[in-house]
Design a protein around this motif. Structure first.
Motif, short mmCIF file in Angstrom:
data_model
loop_
_atom_site.label_atom_id
_atom_site.label_comp_id
_atom_site.label_asym_id
_atom_site.label_seq_id
_atom_site.Cartn_x
_atom_site.Cartn_y
_atom_site.Cartn_z
N VAL A 190 27.76 76.16 35.03
CA VAL A 190 28.55 75.39 35.65
C VAL A 190 29.58 76.30 36.63
N ILE A 191 29.62 76.07 38.03
CA ILE A 191 30.49 76.81 38.77
C ILE A 191 31.43 76.16 39.44
N VAL A 192 32.83 76.57 39.50
CA VAL A 192 33.79 75.66 40.15
C VAL A 192 34.52 76.52 41.13
N GLN A 193 34.62 76.38 42.25
CA GLN A 193 35.24 77.28 43.32
C GLN A 193 35.85 76.40 44.41
N MET A 194 36.66 77.34 45.28
CA MET A 194 37.23 76.59 46.54
C MET A 194 35.97 76.56 47.73
N LEU A 195 36.19 75.34 48.25
CA LEU A 195 35.56 75.30 49.70
C LEU A 195 36.21 76.36 50.65
N PRO A 196 35.67 76.98 51.25
CA PRO A 196 36.00 78.16 52.26
C PRO A 196 36.61 77.48 53.61
N ILE A 197 37.85 76.62 53.32
CA ILE A 197 38.46 75.80 54.36
C ILE A 197 38.88 76.58 55.36
N TRP A 198 39.50 77.92 55.18
CA TRP A 198 39.86 78.79 56.34
C TRP A 198 38.77 79.12 57.31
N LEU A 199 37.67 79.19 56.78
CA LEU A 199 36.59 79.92 57.62
C LEU A 199 36.24 79.25 59.23
N PRO A 200 36.58 77.79 59.23
CA PRO A 200 36.57 77.44 60.45
C PRO A 200 37.48 77.78 61.66
N LYS A 201 38.65 78.66 61.03
CA LYS A 201 39.66 78.97 62.07
C LYS A 201 39.20 80.41 62.38
N VAL A 202 38.21 81.16 61.81
CA VAL A 202 37.91 82.56 62.02
C VAL A 202 37.27 82.44 63.54
N ARG A 203 37.75 83.39 64.22
CA ARG A 203 37.36 83.57 65.67
C ARG A 203 36.51 84.94 65.60
N ILE A 204 35.34 85.26 66.09
CA ILE A 204 34.74 86.46 66.13
C ILE A 204 34.80 87.27 67.27
N ASP A 205 36.23 87.72 67.45
CA ASP A 205 36.54 88.40 68.60
C ASP A 205 38.09 89.16 68.22
N ALA A 206 38.44 89.85 69.17
CA ALA A 206 39.60 90.70 68.68
C ALA A 206 40.99 89.90 68.29
N SER A 207 40.71 88.58 68.86
CA SER A 207 42.11 87.80 68.77
C SER A 207 42.03 87.44 67.35
N ASN A 208 40.99 87.39 66.27
CA ASN A 208 41.07 86.79 65.07
C ASN A 208 41.93 87.38 64.06
N ARG A 209 42.63 86.39 63.60
CA ARG A 209 43.69 86.90 62.31
C ARG A 209 43.50 86.10 61.01
N TRP A 210 42.35 85.44 60.87
CA TRP A 210 42.04 84.85 59.73
C TRP A 210 40.96 85.70 58.74
N SER A 211 40.98 85.28 57.72
CA SER A 211 40.21 86.11 56.73
C SER A 211 38.81 85.67 56.72
N THR A 212 37.75 86.57 56.62
CA THR A 212 36.62 86.26 56.39
C THR A 212 36.12 86.02 54.93
N ASP A 213 37.08 86.06 53.98
CA ASP A 213 36.53 85.92 52.80
C ASP A 213 35.78 84.84 52.41
N GLY A 214 34.88 84.94 51.59
CA GLY A 214 34.11 83.90 51.24
C GLY A 214 32.63 83.58 52.02
N TRP A 215 32.59 84.55 53.28
CA TRP A 215 31.45 84.54 54.03
C TRP A 215 30.35 85.21 53.09
N PHE A 216 29.15 85.35 53.98
CA PHE A 216 27.87 85.74 53.16
C PHE A 216 27.95 87.12 52.42
N SER A 217 28.77 88.02 53.09
CA SER A 217 28.67 89.20 52.13
C SER A 217 29.25 89.37 51.06
#
Length: 245
Positions: A190-217
């Motif tokens: 059984v695994i209980v964890q958070m949805l990565p609700i912050w990921l939609p805010k991530v921008r893959i450019d120099a302007s990004n200020r949101w964490s990529t925690d929870g991504w594939f790596s």
């Protein structure tokens, strides 16, 4: 569509599973597949439609009722016939849905409607409060089950790490002398964890200020891999050419 966000997250988990090399489908796709090969033969000209993916005994108000449960999404193991069941929890579970989750966890190790085996139940939570509620349901179930002798058909639940629990069962094994012995064996997680609700805010450019925690790596999508299983392979894509060098 009455709940587009719920469907979006279910589809997101399916896509994450694809990227890990797993076959995965949403609830509607699963039911379509289960009923695709319905054969004629009943009075109305078609066989009875499959309404759920697993049947459980749900305890409510002092009574036990049989109920068909359906996942928000499922992923199928590459190495065998195991199934990972995803629940997307965007709101607090009431008493009925809490009973459903407890019954679902108790069914880990049982067969599903297509003959596969339920190996993992993954509860993805939108808020920390919802996560705490889901953990409390699992902890309460563990406290109730672990007081009982581990006999055939019963489950013990042990906390493995934060939000990760292993499920043990007594499996009957035939001995050479013809007698049957019960062997304690891990049947799933059984695994209980958070949805990565912050990921939609991530921008893959120099302007990004949101964490990529929870991504594939980070080894936790589509779900956090338990410590006794191998790490997730690196994501793949048909759009990316692999360099043989």
């Amino acid at each position: 569509m009455t709940n587009p966000e719920h469907r979006l997250w279910a589809q997101f988990l399916v896509v994450c599973s694809w990227a890990r090399g797993l076959r995965a489908v949403t609830e509607s796709e699963l039911l379509h597949d289960l009923n695709a090969n319905a054969k004629a033969g009943t009075r109305n000209g078609s066989s009875k439609a499959v309404q759920g993916y697993i049947t459980v005994s749900v305890h409510r108000r002092g009574a036990s009722v049989r109920k068909h449960l359906r996942p928000d999404a499922v992923a199928f193991d590459v190495e065998g016939r195991g199934v990972t069941w995803f629940e997307v929890d965007r709101s607090k579970r009431g008493s009925d849905r809490a009973a459903d989750l407890a019954a679902l966890v108790g069914a880990i190790g049982n067969k599903t409607a297509d003959g596969r085996v339920l190996r993992r139940v993954v509860v993805m939570c939108k808020t920390e409060r919802i996560e705490r509620d889901a953990l409390r349901i699992v902890e309460q179930l563990a406290a109730a089950c672990n007081q009982l002798v581990l006999t055939e058909g019963r489950r013990h639940i042990r906390r493995q790490s934060d939000g990760v629990y292993e499920v043990m069962a007594a499996i009957p094994v035939k001995r050479q002398d013809g007698r049957t012995a019960l062997i304690d064996e891990q049947v799933g997680h059984v695994i209980v964890q958070m949805l990565p609700i912050w990921l939609p805010k991530v921008r893959i450019d120099a302007s990004n200020r949101w964490s990529t925690d929870g991504w594939f790596s980070d080894n936790c999508l589509p779900y956090r891999r338990p410590g006794n299983l191998s790490l997730w392979p690196m994501p793949g894509s048909p759009l990316v050419t692999v360099d043989d060098e």
